[in-house]
Design a protein around this motif. Structure first.
Motif, PDB file in Angstrom:
ATOM      1  N   GLY A  25      45.190  50.884  53.381  1.00 46.85           N
ATOM      2  CA  GLY A  25      46.015  51.254  52.232  1.00 46.85           C
ATOM      3  C   GLY A  25      45.437  52.365  51.373  1.00 46.85           C
ATOM      4  N   GLU A  26      44.283  52.903  51.746  1.00 44.94           N
ATOM      5  CA  GLU A  26      43.671  53.969  50.961  1.00 44.94           C
ATOM      6  C   GLU A  26      43.650  55.255  51.781  1.00 44.94           C
ATOM      7  OE1 GLU A  26      39.904  53.748  48.291  1.00 44.94           O
ATOM      8  OE2 GLU A  26      39.192  54.336  50.277  1.00 44.94           O
ATOM      9  N   ASP A  27      43.950  56.361  51.140  1.00 46.40           N
ATOM     10  CA  ASP A  27      43.842  57.661  51.801  1.00 46.40           C
ATOM     11  C   ASP A  27      42.375  57.827  52.217  1.00 46.40           C
ATOM     12  OD1 ASP A  27      43.497  60.433  52.341  1.00 46.40           O
ATOM     13  OD2 ASP A  27      45.141  60.952  50.998  1.00 46.40           O
ATOM     14  N   PRO A  28      42.098  57.980  53.510  1.00 45.70           N
ATOM     15  CA  PRO A  28      40.702  58.061  53.955  1.00 45.70           C
ATOM     16  C   PRO A  28      39.937  59.244  53.372  1.00 45.70           C
ATOM     17  CG  PRO A  28      42.222  58.413  55.798  1.00 45.70           C
ATOM     18  CD  PRO A  28      43.049  58.036  54.617  1.00 45.70           C
ATOM     19  N   ARG A  29      40.655  60.277  52.955  1.00 41.98           N
ATOM     20  CA  ARG A  29      39.976  61.431  52.358  1.00 41.98           C
ATOM     21  C   ARG A  29      39.275  61.066  51.064  1.00 41.98           C
ATOM     22  NH1 ARG A  29      44.147  65.650  51.091  1.00 41.98           N
ATOM     23  NH2 ARG A  29      45.190  63.779  50.359  1.00 41.98           N
ATOM     24  N   LYS A  30      39.806  60.080  50.348  1.00 37.85           N
ATOM     25  CA  LYS A  30      39.223  59.707  49.061  1.00 37.85           C
ATOM     26  C   LYS A  30      37.770  59.276  49.221  1.00 37.85           C
ATOM     27  CE  LYS A  30      40.367  56.872  44.979  1.00 37.85           C
ATOM     28  NZ  LYS A  30      39.129  57.092  44.331  1.00 37.85           N
ATOM     29  N   LYS A  31      37.530  58.316  50.089  1.00 36.19           N
ATOM     30  CA  LYS A  31      36.178  57.815  50.306  1.00 36.19           C
ATOM     31  C   LYS A  31      35.298  58.911  50.915  1.00 36.19           C
ATOM     32  CE  LYS A  31      35.977  53.534  51.539  1.00 36.19           C
ATOM     33  NZ  LYS A  31      35.652  52.807  50.363  1.00 36.19           N
ATOM     34  N   LEU A  32      35.868  59.674  51.858  1.00 34.37           N
ATOM     35  CA  LEU A  32      35.116  60.736  52.522  1.00 34.37           C
ATOM     36  C   LEU A  32      34.665  61.796  51.513  1.00 34.37           C
ATOM     37  CD1 LEU A  32      36.003  62.445  55.848  1.00 34.37           C
ATOM     38  CD2 LEU A  32      35.348  63.793  53.884  1.00 34.37           C
ATOM     39  N   LEU A  33      35.590  62.291  50.717  1.00 35.33           N
ATOM     40  CA  LEU A  33      35.246  63.363  49.780  1.00 35.33           C
ATOM     41  C   LEU A  33      34.321  62.877  48.666  1.00 35.33           C
ATOM     42  CD1 LEU A  33      38.697  65.168  49.615  1.00 35.33           C
ATOM     43  CD2 LEU A  33      36.644  65.896  50.865  1.00 35.33           C
TER      44      LEU A  33
ATOM     45  N   ARG B  70      30.246  73.484  43.262  1.00 34.19           N
ATOM     46  CA  ARG B  70      31.063  74.352  44.126  1.00 34.19           C
ATOM     47  C   ARG B  70      31.976  73.503  45.015  1.00 34.19           C
ATOM     48  NH1 ARG B  70      28.749  79.215  47.998  1.00 34.19           N
ATOM     49  NH2 ARG B  70      30.738  79.686  48.973  1.00 34.19           N
ATOM     50  N   LEU B  71      31.433  72.434  45.562  1.00 31.85           N
ATOM     51  CA  LEU B  71      32.230  71.526  46.392  1.00 31.85           C
ATOM     52  C   LEU B  71      33.307  70.844  45.556  1.00 31.85           C
ATOM     53  CD1 LEU B  71      32.821  70.050  49.059  1.00 31.85           C
ATOM     54  CD2 LEU B  71      31.021  68.410  48.406  1.00 31.85           C
ATOM     55  N   ARG B  72      32.960  70.417  44.353  1.00 29.30           N
ATOM     56  CA  ARG B  72      33.924  69.753  43.467  1.00 29.30           C
ATOM     57  C   ARG B  72      35.119  70.673  43.188  1.00 29.30           C
ATOM     58  NH1 ARG B  72      32.246  65.741  40.692  1.00 29.30           N
ATOM     59  NH2 ARG B  72      30.198  66.582  40.258  1.00 29.30           N
ATOM     60  N   THR B  73      34.858  71.939  42.962  1.00 29.83           N
ATOM     61  CA  THR B  73      35.926  72.903  42.726  1.00 29.83           C
ATOM     62  C   THR B  73      36.817  73.028  43.963  1.00 29.83           C
ATOM     63  OG1 THR B  73      34.580  74.127  41.148  1.00 29.83           O
ATOM     64  CG2 THR B  73      36.406  75.325  42.168  1.00 29.83           C
ATOM     65  N   ARG B  74      36.193  73.104  45.135  1.00 34.40           N
ATOM     66  CA  ARG B  74      36.975  73.225  46.372  1.00 34.40           C
ATOM     67  C   ARG B  74      37.824  71.978  46.596  1.00 34.40           C
ATOM     68  NH1 ARG B  74      35.881  72.442  51.835  1.00 34.40           N
ATOM     69  NH2 ARG B  74      33.697  71.995  51.422  1.00 34.40           N
TER      70      ARG B  74
ATOM     71  N   SER C  29      38.946  69.921  44.290  1.00 38.00           N
ATOM     72  CA  SER C  29      40.028  69.950  43.292  1.00 38.00           C
ATOM     73  C   SER C  29      41.165  70.845  43.751  1.00 38.00           C
ATOM     74  CB  SER C  29      39.501  70.440  41.943  1.00 38.00           C
ATOM     75  OG  SER C  29      38.610  69.512  41.404  1.00 38.00           O
ATOM     76  N   ASN C  30      40.831  71.986  44.313  1.00 37.81           N
ATOM     77  CA  ASN C  30      41.857  72.908  44.811  1.00 37.81           C
ATOM     78  C   ASN C  30      42.634  72.305  45.976  1.00 37.81           C
ATOM     79  OD1 ASN C  30      41.186  74.852  42.905  1.00 37.81           O
ATOM     80  ND2 ASN C  30      39.755  75.884  44.257  1.00 37.81           N
ATOM     81  N   ILE C  31      41.944  71.610  46.855  1.00 38.49           N
ATOM     82  CA  ILE C  31      42.601  70.940  47.987  1.00 38.49           C
ATOM     83  C   ILE C  31      43.553  69.864  47.476  1.00 38.49           C
ATOM     84  CG2 ILE C  31      42.220  69.357  49.936  1.00 38.49           C
ATOM     85  CD1 ILE C  31      39.556  70.948  50.424  1.00 38.49           C
ATOM     86  N   LEU C  32      43.075  69.044  46.541  1.00 36.40           N
ATOM     87  CA  LEU C  32      43.881  67.925  46.042  1.00 36.40           C
ATOM     88  C   LEU C  32      45.057  68.389  45.187  1.00 36.40           C
ATOM     89  CD1 LEU C  32      41.090  65.324  45.274  1.00 36.40           C
ATOM     90  CD2 LEU C  32      42.652  65.395  47.232  1.00 36.40           C
ATOM     91  N   ARG C  33      44.942  69.562  44.607  1.00 35.66           N
ATOM     92  CA  ARG C  33      46.064  70.120  43.848  1.00 35.66           C
ATOM     93  C   ARG C  33      47.233  70.403  44.797  1.00 35.66           C
ATOM     94  NH1 ARG C  33      43.418  72.459  39.703  1.00 35.66           N
ATOM     95  NH2 ARG C  33      42.241  73.695  41.179  1.00 35.66           N
ATOM     96  N   VAL C  34      46.918  70.897  45.986  1.00 37.02           N
ATOM     97  CA  VAL C  34      47.930  71.230  46.981  1.00 37.02           C
ATOM     98  C   VAL C  34      48.344  69.998  47.791  1.00 37.02           C
ATOM     99  CG1 VAL C  34      48.356  72.597  49.077  1.00 37.02           C
ATOM    100  CG2 VAL C  34      47.108  73.604  47.163  1.00 37.02           C
ATOM    101  N   SER C  35      47.382  69.148  48.086  1.00 39.85           N
ATOM    102  CA  SER C  35      47.628  67.976  48.936  1.00 39.85           C
ATOM    103  C   SER C  35      46.960  66.749  48.325  1.00 39.85           C
ATOM    104  CB  SER C  35      47.072  68.261  50.342  1.00 39.85           C
ATOM    105  OG  SER C  35      47.329  67.187  51.190  1.00 39.85           O
ATOM    106  N   PRO C  36      47.610  66.142  47.322  1.00 42.01           N
ATOM    107  CA  PRO C  36      46.998  65.001  46.630  1.00 42.01           C
ATOM    108  C   PRO C  36      46.831  63.785  47.543  1.00 42.01           C
ATOM    109  CG  PRO C  36      49.237  65.385  45.844  1.00 42.01           C
ATOM    110  CD  PRO C  36      48.932  66.470  46.815  1.00 42.01           C
ATOM    111  N   TYR C  37      45.982  62.873  47.082  1.00 39.76           N
ATOM    112  CA  TYR C  37      45.779  61.629  47.821  1.00 39.76           C
ATOM    113  C   TYR C  37      47.108  60.902  47.963  1.00 39.76           C
ATOM    114  CZ  TYR C  37      40.744  62.077  46.968  1.00 39.76           C
ATOM    115  OH  TYR C  37      39.436  62.513  46.928  1.00 39.76           O
ATOM    116  N   ARG C  38      47.301  60.277  49.117  1.00 42.20           N
ATOM    117  CA  ARG C  38      48.498  59.495  49.371  1.00 42.20           C
ATOM    118  C   ARG C  38      48.104  58.199  50.053  1.00 42.20           C
ATOM    119  NH1 ARG C  38      51.135  64.601  51.740  1.00 42.20           N
ATOM    120  NH2 ARG C  38      51.925  65.557  49.874  1.00 42.20           N
TER     121      ARG C  38
END
Length: 126
Positions: A79-87, A104-108, A110-119
């Protein structure tokens, strides 16, 4: 840096001689630093780093991603987007190495999640 996060040695890039299996290889040509990905004699990607610090960011971005992927797979939650735990794990590892790298990673991320948020994953994956 690899010792700080206990990185597996097989996650470290080679130097100057590619394995030829897609594994990253550090190449230094004159004053230019590259992280090269080559498979079966074909170069698939070449990242140019302006200095050694940027090269190290690229190297540890890859290493921490692989380590975080291993972690997420072993600790996957239904039930959790696997990217959440991974990132989150990747950011935690990167923070141990270098706060500027982590920022630098945190900024990247954030940019990814702005376009493709956790689901939540589709029900057939739960």
């Amino acid at each position: 840096m690899a010792l700080i996060i206990n990185a597996p040695s097989d996650y470290l890039p080679t130097y100057n001689t590619p394995k030829g299996d897609g594994h990253p290889c550090v190449k230094i040509e004159g004053s230019k630093f590259y992280l090269v990905y080559e498979e079966s004699g074909i170069e698939h990607e070449r990242k140019l780093a302006k200095d050694l610090n940027e090269l190290m960011y690229y190297v540890f971005d890859d290493i921490t991603y692989l380590m975080a992927s291993d972690y997420e797979l072993k600790n996957r939650e239904s039930g959790e987007d696997p990217r959440k735990k991974l990132l989150e794990k990747q950011l935690e590892l990167m923070n141990k190495i270098s706060i500027p790298f982590a920022e630098r990673l945190r900024t990247r991320i954030s940019n990814i999640l702005r376009v493709s948020p956790y689901r939540k994953p589709p029900k057939f994956l739960i």
